[in-house]
Enzyme design. Sequence first.
Site, PDB file in Angstrom:
ATOM      1  N   GLU A 121     -13.478 -18.267  29.682  1.00 55.34           N
ATOM      2  CA  GLU A 121     -12.541 -18.944  30.608  1.00 55.34           C
ATOM      3  C   GLU A 121     -11.934 -17.979  31.630  1.00 55.34           C
ATOM      4  OE1 GLU A 121     -10.132 -22.053  29.042  1.00 55.34           O
ATOM      5  OE2 GLU A 121     -11.463 -22.245  27.324  1.00 55.34           O
ATOM      6  N   ARG A 174       0.838  -1.206   0.000  1.00 57.27           N
ATOM      7  CA  ARG A 174       0.000   0.000   0.000  1.00 57.27           C
ATOM      8  C   ARG A 174       0.871   1.253   0.000  1.00 57.27           C
ATOM      9  NH1 ARG A 174      -4.959   1.938  -1.303  1.00 57.27           N
ATOM     10  NH2 ARG A 174      -5.459   3.763  -0.042  1.00 57.27           N
ATOM     11  N   GLN A 201     -10.313  -9.347  33.788  1.00 55.37           N
ATOM     12  CA  GLN A 201     -10.378  -8.850  35.169  1.00 55.37           C
ATOM     13  C   GLN A 201     -10.242 -10.023  36.149  1.00 55.37           C
ATOM     14  OE1 GLN A 201     -12.708  -7.734  32.729  1.00 55.37           O
ATOM     15  NE2 GLN A 201     -11.348  -6.008  32.486  1.00 55.37           N
TER      16      GLN A 201
HETATM   17  C1  FAD Z   1     -18.828 -17.167  22.848  1.00 53.88           C
HETATM   18  C2  FAD Z   1     -18.742 -17.617  24.273  1.00 53.88           C
HETATM   19  C3  FAD Z   1     -18.384 -18.942  24.547  1.00 53.88           C
HETATM   20  C4  FAD Z   1     -18.354 -19.378  25.877  1.00 53.88           C
HETATM   21  N1  FAD Z   1     -18.094 -20.701  26.147  1.00 53.88           N
HETATM   22  C5  FAD Z   1     -18.312 -21.170  27.401  1.00 53.88           C
HETATM   23  C6  FAD Z   1     -18.260 -22.589  27.675  1.00 53.88           C
HETATM   24  O1  FAD Z   1     -17.946 -23.403  26.808  1.00 53.88           O
HETATM   25  N2  FAD Z   1     -18.577 -23.015  28.934  1.00 53.88           N
HETATM   26  C7  FAD Z   1     -18.918 -22.154  29.917  1.00 53.88           C
HETATM   27  O2  FAD Z   1     -19.215 -22.610  31.022  1.00 53.88           O
HETATM   28  N3  FAD Z   1     -18.946 -20.799  29.699  1.00 53.88           N
HETATM   29  C8  FAD Z   1     -18.655 -20.302  28.472  1.00 53.88           C
HETATM   30  N4  FAD Z   1     -18.723 -18.944  28.229  1.00 53.88           N
HETATM   31  C9  FAD Z   1     -19.060 -18.046  29.314  1.00 53.88           C
HETATM   32  C10 FAD Z   1     -17.896 -17.169  29.763  1.00 53.88           C
HETATM   33  O3  FAD Z   1     -16.933 -17.951  30.444  1.00 53.88           O
HETATM   34  C11 FAD Z   1     -18.486 -16.027  30.643  1.00 53.88           C
HETATM   35  O4  FAD Z   1     -19.192 -15.169  29.754  1.00 53.88           O
HETATM   36  C12 FAD Z   1     -17.432 -15.282  31.404  1.00 53.88           C
HETATM   37  O5  FAD Z   1     -16.880 -16.096  32.414  1.00 53.88           O
HETATM   38  C13 FAD Z   1     -17.970 -14.001  32.054  1.00 53.88           C
HETATM   39  O6  FAD Z   1     -19.177 -14.214  32.724  1.00 53.88           O
HETATM   40  P1  FAD Z   1     -20.430 -13.242  32.439  1.00 53.88           P
HETATM   41  O7  FAD Z   1     -20.616 -13.199  30.970  1.00 53.88           O
HETATM   42  O8  FAD Z   1     -21.561 -13.696  33.280  1.00 53.88           O
HETATM   43  O9  FAD Z   1     -19.928 -11.810  32.896  1.00 53.88           O
HETATM   44  P2  FAD Z   1     -19.998 -11.222  34.386  1.00 53.88           P
HETATM   45  O10 FAD Z   1     -19.464 -12.220  35.339  1.00 53.88           O
HETATM   46  O11 FAD Z   1     -21.356 -10.689  34.612  1.00 53.88           O
HETATM   47  O12 FAD Z   1     -18.969 -10.020  34.264  1.00 53.88           O
HETATM   48  C14 FAD Z   1     -19.338  -8.726  33.746  1.00 53.88           C
HETATM   49  C15 FAD Z   1     -18.133  -7.809  33.913  1.00 53.88           C
HETATM   50  O13 FAD Z   1     -17.818  -7.666  35.319  1.00 53.88           O
HETATM   51  C16 FAD Z   1     -16.464  -8.002  35.525  1.00 53.88           C
HETATM   52  N5  FAD Z   1     -16.307  -8.631  36.839  1.00 53.88           N
HETATM   53  C17 FAD Z   1     -17.057  -9.642  37.374  1.00 53.88           C
HETATM   54  N6  FAD Z   1     -16.600  -9.967  38.597  1.00 53.88           N
HETATM   55  C18 FAD Z   1     -15.526  -9.151  38.828  1.00 53.88           C
HETATM   56  C19 FAD Z   1     -14.614  -9.002  39.917  1.00 53.88           C
HETATM   57  N7  FAD Z   1     -14.675  -9.775  41.006  1.00 53.88           N
HETATM   58  N8  FAD Z   1     -13.646  -8.063  39.809  1.00 53.88           N
HETATM   59  C20 FAD Z   1     -13.542  -7.278  38.696  1.00 53.88           C
HETATM   60  N9  FAD Z   1     -14.389  -7.383  37.636  1.00 53.88           N
HETATM   61  C21 FAD Z   1     -15.341  -8.303  37.710  1.00 53.88           C
HETATM   62  C22 FAD Z   1     -16.104  -8.947  34.392  1.00 53.88           C
HETATM   63  O14 FAD Z   1     -14.691  -8.983  34.171  1.00 53.88           O
HETATM   64  C23 FAD Z   1     -16.867  -8.327  33.239  1.00 53.88           C
HETATM   65  O15 FAD Z   1     -16.120  -7.272  32.710  1.00 53.88           O
HETATM   66  C24 FAD Z   1     -18.652 -18.461  26.920  1.00 53.88           C
HETATM   67  C25 FAD Z   1     -18.967 -17.130  26.627  1.00 53.88           C
HETATM   68  C26 FAD Z   1     -19.020 -16.708  25.333  1.00 53.88           C
HETATM   69  C27 FAD Z   1     -19.397 -15.268  25.055  1.00 53.88           C
END
Ligand code: FAD
Length: 290
Positions: A273, A178, A277
């Site tokens: 996983e 580019r 945070q």
């Molecule tokens: C495409 C995809 C595939 C997935 N595959 C799997 C799977 O195969 N099996 C499975 O079991 N799960 C799976 N997950 C789930 C994934 O592991 C969770 O989405 C993740 O652990 C976060 O949980 P939550 O979405 O409820 O967010 P929340 O726990 O609600 O978190 C929201 C926000 O708050 C922050 N937060 C929460 N607690 C704290 C703390 N103590 N200190 C600081 N910050 C904090 C988080 O970092 C985040 O920014 C998958 C998710 C997606 C999107």
Amino acid sequence: NDLATLPILIAGNDEQKRTYLGQLVKKLTFCAFAITEPGAGSDVAAMSTAYRREGDEFILNGTKHFISNGSRADWYVTFATSDKRLKHKGISCFVFPSSVPGITRNRMHGKLGQRAADTGEIFYEDVRIPASALVGREGEGFKYAMATFDHSRPEIGAIAIGIAQRALDECLKYSKQRSAFGQPIANFQAIQFMMADMAIEIEAMRLLTYKAAWLVDRGQHANTISAYAKAFSADATMRITTDAVQIFGGYGYMKDYPVEKLMRDAKLLQIYEGTSQIQRVVIARNLLKE
Ligand SMILES: Cc1cc2nc3c(=O)[nH]c(=O)nc-3n(C[C@H](O)[C@H](O)[C@H](O)COP(=O)(O)OP(=O)(O)OC[C@H]3O[C@@H](n4cnc5c(N)ncnc54)[C@H](O)[C@@H]3O)c2cc1C
């Protein structure tokens, strides 16, 4: 699949290994690791999926969502609680075929990235499974889940390295092709420095990830280093892929080139996983314990 095999490798008995891991080497089989729920993600111990024992059976009720392979898995490793008030001490781990009566499931649509992978929700309604479905010991499911993540987080580091390396490779190629202001954009120091930073971070990701994987392979405690590998690699790959889009300019934002996809795929690495945070929560807890 790998995430679902780990609790069985860590705590399963020979029969479970033969039955479930055996299927994976015999034919194309999908399995899923189901811990997340609509109301409990990072806070695993707040899960609501419940089990109770009746004679030689366990009965499960609850909902899991965001589960990779959730809508198509042949078997599930699922976590459930005997009593929510017991928090992590009430959680047990079970493995069973997805054909068991009482299970319904859906594919969840509308993901930002990693769209080739299935993400599903699973509903358990009076699902009866035999006592032999219990993995390890009752009440130790939380421990197995955390041990699973120690093993699986370096694998997220490996996925991150693949995405980031591809982004750098694409940038090296494009920046030589580019032209702007009468010369290839690779001649501009601003572009060179972004690519140099990518290379530094990719090398650091490799070293952290290999060290974590090496410790896991040796059976050594890898809780902190696995969290370093996952947090650093996921965050670095997000930065790298965002810069890759920048180097491609307007074309980078469009689907003509692969960098927008790499950026969308990278985002999930900071979420599943254990979010970036939560990795820092694990690291800080270990630092303060020492
Ligand atoms: C495409 C995809 C595939 C997935 N595959 C799997 C799977 O195969 N099996 C499975 O079991 N799960 C799976 N997950 C789930 C994934 O592991 C969770 O989405 C993740 O652990 C976060 O949980 P939550 O979405 O409820 O967010 P929340 O726990 O609600 O978190 C929201 C926000 O708050 C922050 N937060 C929460 N607690 C704290 C703390 N103590 N200190 C600081 N910050 C904090 C988080 O970092 C985040 O920014 C998958 C998710 C997606 C999107």
